[in-house]
Design a protein around this motif. Structure first.
Motif, PDB file in Angstrom:
ATOM      1  N   SER A 115       0.590  -3.861  -6.203  1.00 25.97           N
ATOM      2  CA  SER A 115       1.347  -2.955  -5.352  1.00 25.97           C
ATOM      3  C   SER A 115       2.802  -2.823  -5.768  1.00 25.97           C
ATOM      4  O   SER A 115       3.418  -3.738  -6.311  1.00 25.97           O
ATOM      5  CB  SER A 115       1.302  -3.435  -3.902  1.00 25.97           C
ATOM      6  OG  SER A 115       2.009  -4.671  -3.769  1.00 25.97           O
ATOM      7  N   THR A 116       3.324  -1.637  -5.504  1.00 25.79           N
ATOM      8  CA  THR A 116       4.760  -1.381  -5.545  1.00 25.79           C
ATOM      9  C   THR A 116       5.161  -0.924  -4.146  1.00 25.79           C
ATOM     10  O   THR A 116       4.314  -0.750  -3.266  1.00 25.79           O
ATOM     11  CB  THR A 116       5.092  -0.283  -6.561  1.00 25.79           C
ATOM     12  OG1 THR A 116       4.485   0.954  -6.125  1.00 25.79           O
ATOM     13  CG2 THR A 116       4.553  -0.631  -7.952  1.00 25.79           C
ATOM     14  N   SER A 117       6.446  -0.713  -3.942  1.00 26.58           N
ATOM     15  CA  SER A 117       6.893  -0.259  -2.629  1.00 26.58           C
ATOM     16  C   SER A 117       6.280   1.095  -2.275  1.00 26.58           C
ATOM     17  O   SER A 117       6.038   1.384  -1.094  1.00 26.58           O
ATOM     18  CB  SER A 117       8.425  -0.163  -2.595  1.00 26.58           C
ATOM     19  OG  SER A 117       8.885   0.706  -3.626  1.00 26.58           O
ATOM     20  N   MET A 118       5.986   1.905  -3.293  1.00 29.86           N
ATOM     21  CA  MET A 118       5.397   3.216  -3.048  1.00 29.86           C
ATOM     22  C   MET A 118       3.904   3.131  -2.736  1.00 29.86           C
ATOM     23  O   MET A 118       3.397   3.844  -1.864  1.00 29.86           O
ATOM     24  CB  MET A 118       5.613   4.133  -4.267  1.00 29.86           C
ATOM     25  CG  MET A 118       5.017   5.527  -4.110  1.00 29.86           C
ATOM     26  SD  MET A 118       5.283   6.564  -5.565  1.00 29.86           S
ATOM     27  CE  MET A 118       7.072   6.746  -5.490  1.00 29.86           C
ATOM     28  N   LYS A 120       2.012   0.312  -1.817  1.00 32.12           N
ATOM     29  CA  LYS A 120       1.560  -0.706  -0.860  1.00 32.12           C
ATOM     30  C   LYS A 120       0.968  -0.117   0.419  1.00 32.12           C
ATOM     31  O   LYS A 120      -0.085  -0.592   0.891  1.00 32.12           O
ATOM     32  CB  LYS A 120       2.719  -1.651  -0.529  1.00 32.12           C
ATOM     33  CG  LYS A 120       2.342  -2.781   0.425  1.00 32.12           C
ATOM     34  CD  LYS A 120       3.548  -3.699   0.672  1.00 32.12           C
ATOM     35  CE  LYS A 120       3.216  -4.771   1.701  1.00 32.12           C
ATOM     36  NZ  LYS A 120       4.391  -5.655   1.943  1.00 32.12           N
ATOM     37  N   LYS A 128       1.535  -8.297  -5.351  1.00 36.93           N
ATOM     38  CA  LYS A 128       2.773  -7.664  -5.801  1.00 36.93           C
ATOM     39  C   LYS A 128       2.765  -7.493  -7.319  1.00 36.93           C
ATOM     40  O   LYS A 128       2.362  -8.397  -8.060  1.00 36.93           O
ATOM     41  CB  LYS A 128       3.977  -8.506  -5.387  1.00 36.93           C
ATOM     42  CG  LYS A 128       4.218  -8.549  -3.887  1.00 36.93           C
ATOM     43  CD  LYS A 128       5.433  -9.388  -3.552  1.00 36.93           C
ATOM     44  CE  LYS A 128       5.678  -9.430  -2.047  1.00 36.93           C
ATOM     45  NZ  LYS A 128       6.856 -10.271  -1.722  1.00 36.93           N
TER      46      LYS A 128
END
Length: 328
Positions: A115-118, A120, A128
Motif C-alpha cells: 500500500s501507499t497513501s493513495m 490503502k 506498507k
C-alpha cells in the motif's frame, strides 16, 4: 487460514518484466498448494511479453491494453469483459493506483497489495510499500500469506510437469545433455562466446532452443550448421516443450532472461551469460542459484558463483568452468 470454500477464484495483477513475473511464480504455487480447488487467473499488460504459460498453476490469462490500464479505464474494461467475473480475491503484484482500482472493479471481497497513501483505502489486506523485501519472490509470498494467514515457505519450486509415456521414451533416447537457451537478440553480443563453448565442449550433447525474440537468420543459420547426433536444435518451442527438456537436462546454459530466471524456480542448475546483472535478480526462495558469467565486448570477464563470490575469467577458461559446475 481462510476456509477453502471462501477462496475459490483468485485474480492476480501481474508485473510487466520477465524477472518480476517469474518472481511471482512461487507465490502462485503457494496459493495453489493452499487452495488446490481454487481457480487462479492472471491479468497482464498487453504488448508486454507475458510468460505465465510456464506457470502450470495458472488457469487462465487475460491481457489489458495499456490505453485502458488506468484508474478510470479498468472499470469499462472489466465491465465489457465477459470472462472476468466471480472473483473473491484480488492480489496486486503490479502496484499503482490503476491496479489497486482493479480489485474494486472486480468486486472482490479481499483486495491485497503493498500500500501507499493513495492505494490503502482501496485495499482490505495490505503491507506498507516501504516494508517490501528486496527479494521479490519473498515479497510476493508475504502478500499471499495475508490471504492464507500462515507463514509462507522459505523454499519453493515449480510443480514439475510429468512427461507422457511417449515423451519419456523420446527424452531417454537423448541420454545426458545440456540445455542451451540462446536469445536471438543477444546473438550479436554473444556469438563468439557461444561458438567457443560449443566447439570446446564438442563431446557434450546439447539440446538447443533459440528464443527468437527478434528474427535473427545469422543465429539460426549458425545453429543449423552445427546440427548432429550431439546437437539437437529446437527451432520452434512451446512452454510445455521447454519445461520438459529443461527438467530432463543436466543443467542449463543461457543468455535468455526467460530460461535464466526460470531455472532456479524449476530447481535446475544453470550458467547464465549476462551483460546486465539487473536482468537476473537474486531470488530468496528459489534454488539452486545460477552461476553468472558477466560478458563485455563479445567476451567473458567475470564469474559470479552461486554463493556470490567473484573471480576474473577468460574465454579459454569458460568450458572448464562449465564442466566443473555441471560435473561433466
Amino acid at each position: 487460514m481462510m476456509e477453502n470454500k471462501e477462496v475459490r477464484k483468485i485474480a492476480i495483477r501481474a508485473p510487466d518484466l520477465i524477472p518480476e513475473q517469474i518472481a511471482t511464480f512461487g507465490a502462485i504455487r503457494y496459493l495453489k498448494s493452499q487452495y488446490p480447488e481454487a481457480f487462479i487467473e492472471v491479468i497482464c499488460t498487453a504488448g508486454m511479453r507475458n510468460i505465465f504459460d510456464y506457470q502450470v498453476d495458472v488457469d487462465k490469462l487475460h491481457e489489458i491494453e495499456q490505453s485502458k490500464d488506468s484508474v478510470l479505464g479498468v472499470f469499462p474494461w472489466i465491465h465489457n469483459n465477459n470472462n472476468l467475473f466471480g472473483f473473491d480475491t484480488f492480489i496486486d503484484f503490479h502496484g499503482g493506483a490503476a491496479a489497486a482500482t482493479m480489485g474494486i472493479a472486480l468486486k472482490t471481497a479481499r483486495r491485497v497489495a503493498y500500500s501507499t497513501s493513495m492505494t490503502k483505502p482501496m485495499l482490505t489486506h495490505f503491507i506498507k510499500a516501504e516494508e517490501k523485501s528486496e527479494f521479490l519472490d519473498s515479497a510476493y509470498l508475504k502478500l499471499c500469506s495475508l490471504v492464507t494467514e500462515s507463514e509462507y515457505p522459505q523454499s519453493i519450486h515449480a510443480q514439475e510437469s510429468k512427461p507422457s509415456e511417449k515423451e519419456n521414451v523420446q527424452l531417454q533416447a537423448l541420454g545426458d545433455y545440456i540445455f542451451l537457451g540462446i536469445r536471438a537478440s543477444e546473438w550479436g553480443r554473444h556469438k563468439d562466446i557461444w561458438s567457443k563453448i560449443i566447439d570446446d565442449l564438442d563431446e557434450i550433447s546439447f539440446v538447443v532452443f533459440l528464443e527468437q525474440d527478434l528474427e535473427s537468420l545469422e543465429a539460426l543459420e549458425y545453429l543449423r550448421s552445427k546440427k548432429s547426433e550431439r546437437f539437437f536444435l529446437i527451432e520452434k518451442s512451446f512452454a510445455r516443450t521447454d519445461l520438459l527438456f529443461m527438467n530432463s537436462s543436466k543443467g542449463i546454459i543461457t543468455d535468455s532472461l526467460l530460461y535464466g530466471n526460470l531455472a532456479s524456480f524449476q530447481k535446475i542448475k544453470s550458467v547464465v551469460l549476462a551483460f546486465d546483472l539487473h536482468d537476473y535478480p537474486s531470488y530468496e526462495t528459489y534454488t539452486p542459484r545460477p552461476d553468472i558469467i558477466v560478458t563485455r565486448n563479445n567476451s567473458v570477464s567475470v564469474h559470479i558463483n552461486d554463493e556470490g563470490a567473484k573471480v576474473d575469467i577468460t574465454d579459454s577458461e569458460t568450458a572448464d568452468l562449465i564442466v566443473k559446475v555441471f560435473h561433466l
